[in-house]
Design a protein around this motif. Structure first.
Motif, PDB file in Angstrom:
ATOM      1  N   ILE A   1       0.866  -1.173   0.000  1.00 43.25           N
ATOM      2  CA  ILE A   1       0.000   0.000   0.000  1.00 43.25           C
ATOM      3  C   ILE A   1       0.903   1.222   0.000  1.00 43.25           C
ATOM      4  CG2 ILE A   1      -1.908   1.177   1.132  1.00 43.25           C
ATOM      5  CD1 ILE A   1      -2.505  -1.702   0.119  1.00 43.25           C
ATOM      6  N   VAL A   2       0.766   2.011  -1.051  1.00 44.23           N
ATOM      7  CA  VAL A   2       1.670   3.133  -1.296  1.00 44.23           C
ATOM      8  C   VAL A   2       0.918   4.454  -1.155  1.00 44.23           C
ATOM      9  CG1 VAL A   2       3.138   4.235  -3.029  1.00 44.23           C
ATOM     10  CG2 VAL A   2       3.089   1.735  -2.840  1.00 44.23           C
ATOM     11  N   LYS A   3       1.526   5.392  -0.440  1.00 47.50           N
ATOM     12  CA  LYS A   3       0.933   6.717  -0.312  1.00 47.50           C
ATOM     13  C   LYS A   3       1.391   7.599  -1.458  1.00 47.50           C
ATOM     14  CE  LYS A   3      -0.038  10.429   2.933  1.00 47.50           C
ATOM     15  NZ  LYS A   3       0.178  10.993   4.289  1.00 47.50           N
ATOM     16  N   GLU A   4       0.407   8.136  -2.189  1.00 53.24           N
ATOM     17  CA  GLU A   4       0.673   9.077  -3.278  1.00 53.24           C
ATOM     18  C   GLU A   4      -0.063  10.369  -2.966  1.00 53.24           C
ATOM     19  OE1 GLU A   4      -0.401   7.263  -6.973  1.00 53.24           O
ATOM     20  OE2 GLU A   4       1.306   5.852  -6.940  1.00 53.24           O
ATOM     21  N   GLN A   5       0.671  11.378  -2.547  1.00 55.36           N
ATOM     22  CA  GLN A   5       0.114  12.663  -2.115  1.00 55.36           C
ATOM     23  C   GLN A   5      -0.857  12.435  -0.947  1.00 55.36           C
ATOM     24  OE1 GLN A   5      -1.335  14.353  -5.829  1.00 55.36           O
ATOM     25  NE2 GLN A   5       0.710  15.102  -6.345  1.00 55.36           N
ATOM     26  N   ASP A   6      -2.178  12.590  -1.166  1.00 52.23           N
ATOM     27  CA  ASP A   6      -3.124  12.461  -0.062  1.00 52.23           C
ATOM     28  C   ASP A   6      -3.979  11.201  -0.144  1.00 52.23           C
ATOM     29  OD1 ASP A   6      -4.553  13.161  -2.283  1.00 52.23           O
ATOM     30  OD2 ASP A   6      -5.789  14.682  -1.297  1.00 52.23           O
ATOM     31  N   HIS A   7      -3.558  10.213  -0.933  1.00 50.71           N
ATOM     32  CA  HIS A   7      -4.337   8.983  -1.033  1.00 50.71           C
ATOM     33  C   HIS A   7      -3.410   7.771  -1.106  1.00 50.71           C
ATOM     34  CE1 HIS A   7      -3.409   9.995  -5.218  1.00 50.71           C
ATOM     35  NE2 HIS A   7      -3.595   8.726  -5.511  1.00 50.71           N
ATOM     36  N   PHE A   8      -4.007   6.594  -0.939  1.00 48.08           N
ATOM     37  CA  PHE A   8      -3.250   5.342  -0.936  1.00 48.08           C
ATOM     38  C   PHE A   8      -3.647   4.480  -2.134  1.00 48.08           C
ATOM     39  CE2 PHE A   8      -3.253   6.705   3.463  1.00 48.08           C
ATOM     40  CZ  PHE A   8      -1.943   6.475   3.856  1.00 48.08           C
ATOM     41  N   VAL A   9      -2.678   3.848  -2.745  1.00 45.30           N
ATOM     42  CA  VAL A   9      -2.920   2.957  -3.875  1.00 45.30           C
ATOM     43  C   VAL A   9      -2.265   1.604  -3.596  1.00 45.30           C
ATOM     44  CG1 VAL A   9      -3.068   4.841  -5.541  1.00 45.30           C
ATOM     45  CG2 VAL A   9      -0.876   3.735  -5.117  1.00 45.30           C
ATOM     46  N   THR A  10      -2.801   0.574  -4.246  1.00 41.21           N
ATOM     47  CA  THR A  10      -2.267  -0.776  -4.107  1.00 41.21           C
ATOM     48  C   THR A  10      -1.395  -1.114  -5.300  1.00 41.21           C
ATOM     49  OG1 THR A  10      -4.211  -1.517  -2.865  1.00 41.21           O
ATOM     50  CG2 THR A  10      -2.875  -3.220  -3.918  1.00 41.21           C
ATOM     51  N   LYS A  11      -0.233  -1.682  -5.037  1.00 38.90           N
ATOM     52  CA  LYS A  11       0.645  -2.150  -6.109  1.00 38.90           C
ATOM     53  C   LYS A  11       1.041  -3.597  -5.834  1.00 38.90           C
ATOM     54  CE  LYS A  11       2.621   2.362  -7.328  1.00 38.90           C
ATOM     55  NZ  LYS A  11       2.102   2.387  -8.722  1.00 38.90           N
ATOM     56  N   LEU A  12       0.964  -4.427  -6.863  1.00 36.02           N
ATOM     57  CA  LEU A  12       1.413  -5.805  -6.741  1.00 36.02           C
ATOM     58  C   LEU A  12       2.926  -5.867  -6.906  1.00 36.02           C
ATOM     59  CD1 LEU A  12      -1.259  -7.818  -8.759  1.00 36.02           C
ATOM     60  CD2 LEU A  12      -1.229  -7.252  -6.332  1.00 36.02           C
ATOM     61  N   VAL A  13       3.541  -6.757  -6.157  1.00 37.28           N
ATOM     62  CA  VAL A  13       4.984  -6.931  -6.264  1.00 37.28           C
ATOM     63  C   VAL A  13       5.324  -8.411  -6.381  1.00 37.28           C
ATOM     64  CG1 VAL A  13       5.581  -4.829  -5.022  1.00 37.28           C
ATOM     65  CG2 VAL A  13       5.264  -6.938  -3.746  1.00 37.28           C
ATOM     66  N   ASN A  14       6.364  -8.689  -7.109  1.00 39.21           N
ATOM     67  CA  ASN A  14       6.899 -10.045  -7.237  1.00 39.21           C
ATOM     68  C   ASN A  14       8.392  -9.911  -7.511  1.00 39.21           C
ATOM     69  OD1 ASN A  14       7.570 -12.683  -7.773  1.00 39.21           O
ATOM     70  ND2 ASN A  14       6.502 -12.783  -9.742  1.00 39.21           N
ATOM     71  N   ILE A  15       9.194 -10.322  -6.551  1.00 36.24           N
ATOM     72  CA  ILE A  15      10.642 -10.312  -6.776  1.00 36.24           C
ATOM     73  C   ILE A  15      10.955 -11.575  -7.569  1.00 36.24           C
ATOM     74  CG2 ILE A  15      12.919 -10.283  -5.703  1.00 36.24           C
ATOM     75  CD1 ILE A  15      11.716  -8.743  -3.396  1.00 36.24           C
ATOM     76  N   ASP A  16      11.010 -11.401  -8.866  1.00 33.93           N
ATOM     77  CA  ASP A  16      11.000 -12.529  -9.806  1.00 33.93           C
ATOM     78  C   ASP A  16      12.402 -13.110  -9.999  1.00 33.93           C
ATOM     79  OD1 ASP A  16      10.129 -14.381 -11.601  1.00 33.93           O
ATOM     80  OD2 ASP A  16       9.904 -12.981 -13.272  1.00 33.93           O
ATOM     81  N   ARG A  17      12.962 -13.598  -8.911  1.00 32.48           N
ATOM     82  CA  ARG A  17      14.241 -14.309  -8.969  1.00 32.48           C
ATOM     83  C   ARG A  17      14.358 -15.177  -7.724  1.00 32.48           C
ATOM     84  NH1 ARG A  17      18.295 -11.910  -5.656  1.00 32.48           N
ATOM     85  NH2 ARG A  17      17.823  -9.769  -4.944  1.00 32.48           N
ATOM     86  N   ASP A  18      15.248 -16.142  -7.768  1.00 29.02           N
ATOM     87  CA  ASP A  18      15.486 -16.987  -6.594  1.00 29.02           C
ATOM     88  C   ASP A  18      16.084 -16.111  -5.502  1.00 29.02           C
ATOM     89  OD1 ASP A  18      14.646 -18.953  -8.296  1.00 29.02           O
ATOM     90  OD2 ASP A  18      16.634 -19.843  -8.582  1.00 29.02           O
ATOM     91  N   LEU A  19      15.355 -15.945  -4.408  1.00 30.39           N
ATOM     92  CA  LEU A  19      15.739 -14.969  -3.394  1.00 30.39           C
ATOM     93  C   LEU A  19      16.073 -15.590  -2.051  1.00 30.39           C
ATOM     94  CD1 LEU A  19      15.924 -11.870  -2.726  1.00 30.39           C
ATOM     95  CD2 LEU A  19      13.553 -12.072  -1.920  1.00 30.39           C
ATOM     96  N   VAL A  20      15.309 -16.585  -1.630  1.00 30.53           N
ATOM     97  CA  VAL A  20      15.508 -17.192  -0.313  1.00 30.53           C
ATOM     98  C   VAL A  20      15.393 -18.713  -0.424  1.00 30.53           C
ATOM     99  CG1 VAL A  20      14.673 -15.183   0.949  1.00 30.53           C
ATOM    100  CG2 VAL A  20      13.063 -16.979   0.309  1.00 30.53           C
ATOM    101  N   LEU A  21      15.783 -19.388   0.652  1.00 32.19           N
ATOM    102  CA  LEU A  21      15.715 -20.849   0.704  1.00 32.19           C
ATOM    103  C   LEU A  21      15.665 -21.261   2.174  1.00 32.19           C
ATOM    104  CD1 LEU A  21      17.586 -23.422  -1.429  1.00 32.19           C
ATOM    105  CD2 LEU A  21      17.857 -23.570   1.057  1.00 32.19           C
ATOM    106  N   ILE A  22      14.908 -22.312   2.465  1.00 29.02           N
ATOM    107  CA  ILE A  22      14.854 -22.852   3.821  1.00 29.02           C
ATOM    108  C   ILE A  22      15.736 -24.097   3.852  1.00 29.02           C
ATOM    109  CG2 ILE A  22      13.383 -23.735   5.670  1.00 29.02           C
ATOM    110  CD1 ILE A  22      11.017 -22.334   4.284  1.00 29.02           C
ATOM    111  N   PRO A  23      16.931 -24.025   4.452  1.00 29.85           N
ATOM    112  CA  PRO A  23      17.841 -25.178   4.424  1.00 29.85           C
ATOM    113  C   PRO A  23      17.478 -26.224   5.474  1.00 29.85           C
ATOM    114  CG  PRO A  23      18.860 -23.345   5.578  1.00 29.85           C
ATOM    115  CD  PRO A  23      17.525 -22.852   5.098  1.00 29.85           C
TER     116      PRO A  23
END
Length: 438
Positions: free
Chosen positions: A129-151
């Motif tokens: 949820i991002v604040k733009e001036q006086d209102h809030f907008v929703t943005k989708l995010v996807n870090i599209d790479r191998d980022l973490v792992l549970i060993p």
């Protein structure tokens, strides 16, 4: 044809790392087929023959197509769900270990098979949820790479792990994020970058882990498909395709995909909320129809509650009922339960079997072992708000709630064909009898 449908579905799955992305992907396909967006906080002015959709929380969506001959109409409703078991990242995301590692601080969402999340490439996705001036907008995010792992802990350090192990989600399932040099706050920086905004503009987030492993078609005859979150996006996808292909001028066709089924549906956007009831009532208000027509329509309506089912496990056939058990690639599953965990009864089963016969789609029957409890589904949860005839159905699969599930390559097409038949059928009652009209 089966393989083509499976490839199209896996393309859909790859675009849906979270429920938010799934609803966005569904919305895109609806708009490509002429559906108009409605907002819950605005007045609805609807027309016969119109095609519309509405979302709630950006993670649930209901679309509907209005027939042109609405005298004595009913609702044809197919329900599925957009969510799946995973791990949610907490607000303060990083944990430091001996000043050498950074882990992500997560908590479980839904009842996952924890062991399947280990030693595989993972990443994070969700919404901010991002604040733009006086209102809030929703943005989708996807870090599209191998980022973490549970060993995993090596066998040398846990000699009895193969004898059974109770995973502690605050200890065992935290993913490794960074080595020496990483700093607290790094994840928020990456998420803001993925959203294309300044870090200080992010005021809230819902971020989850997801499995990066590619879907696979496999088997001696390429008869199986494995992928992340087949439960329940396989049904969500197939229901949507059947909805878009079907048409019935005497009905109002409704496609519903709810969030939070995996945690009980008791949210403002879940099947236990007022979302379906509100939408159906507002359709009648938007069309200027009298209130009495709403109750008459509900009495003749029919819901397909579509959520995947347990196939017989090759290593453990004893886990399922001896006779009321199902197999992949052998058709749609009709689920029943004496304690009403599933909504199916003689009436709804008869209606659905007739639909599948007309669509030339095989059906199977599932019931839990009598000494095992089953989980509740969308149908019986939603009936507390909108009571109508309903049948619980699904597609057979293995490893439900694994990070990588398995299903049959033929069954997606079976569901699409059955859904198309359903959305092309008019249901009504007369003199206490049930009728179906194509």
């Amino acid at each position: 044809m089966y393989k083509q449908i499976s490839e199209e579905m896996t393309g859909f799955l790859k675009e849906c790392p979270t429920a938010f992305h799934a609803v966005a992907r569904i919305r895109t396909q609806l708009e490509g087929n002429g559906y108009q967006a409605l907002r819950e906080n605005e007045k609805w002015e609807l027309l016969p023959g119109g095609k519309y959709y509405v979302t709630r929380n950006d993670s649930s969506i209901i679309a509907f197509q209005i027939g042109t001959e609405l005298s004595g109409h009913s609702f044809n409703i197919a329900a599925s769900h957009s969510d799946f078991p995973t791990f949610k990242v907490k607000e303060h995301a990083e944990l430091e270990v001996k000043k050498k590692y950074l882990q992500l601080n997560t908590e479980g969402y839904g009842g996952m098979l924890c062991a399947t999340w280990f030693d595989r490439p993972l990443s994070v996705a969700g919404r901010v949820i991002v604040k733009e001036q006086d209102h809030f907008v929703t943005k989708l995010v996807n870090i599209d790479r191998d980022l973490v792992l549970i060993p995993s802990v090596a066998i040398h350090m846990n000699r009895t792990v193969n004898d059974g192990y109770a995973y502690n989600k605050q200890v065992d399932t935290l993913p490794l994020f960074s080595a020496e040099g990483g700093q607290k706050g790094d994840l928020k920086k990456l998420v803001a970058e993925a959203a294309g905004v300044a870090e200080e503009a992010v005021y809230g987030s819902d971020i989850y882990l997801y499995n990066r492993q590619e879907p696979s078609v496999w088997g001696a005859q390429e008869e199986f498909i494995s992928a992340q979150h087949l439960d329940d996006l396989q049904c969500a996808y197939a229901s949507l395709q059947g909805f878009l292909q079907g048409q019935q001028e005497k009905s109002i066709n409704v496609y519903a995909c709810f969030d939070n089924e995996e945690v009980g549906s008791g949210t403002k956007q879940g099947a236990g909320s007022t979302f379906l009831y509100d939408t159906l009532r507002r359709i009648h208000l938007g069309l200027g129809l009298p209130e009495e027509d709403y109750y008459r329509a509900i009495a003749g309506s029919f819901m397909l509650s579509a959520d995947n089912a347990h196939a017989v496990h090759p290593n453990h056939p004893e886990k399922t009922d001896v006779e009321n058990c199902v197999y992949m690639n052998e058709g749609i599953v009709i689920k029943s339960h004496a304690g009403q965990k599933y909504t199916s009864d003689a009436v709804s089963i008869a209606l659905f079997r007739d639909l599948c016969s007309k669509a030339e789609v095989p059906v199977q029957f599932f019931a839990n072992r009598s000494d095992e409890a089953g989980g509740s589904t969308l149908g019986n949860i939603s009936s507390g708000k909108v009571s109508l005839k309903a049948v619980d159905i699904g597609l057979p699969q293995l490893a439900m709630h694994s990070a990588y599930e398995t299903a049959g390559i033929k069954d997606t097409l079976y569901m699409i064909k059955a859904m198309k038949q359903f959305f092309s059928t008019y249901f009504y009652e007369k003199d206490g009898n049930l009728f179906l009209q194509q």
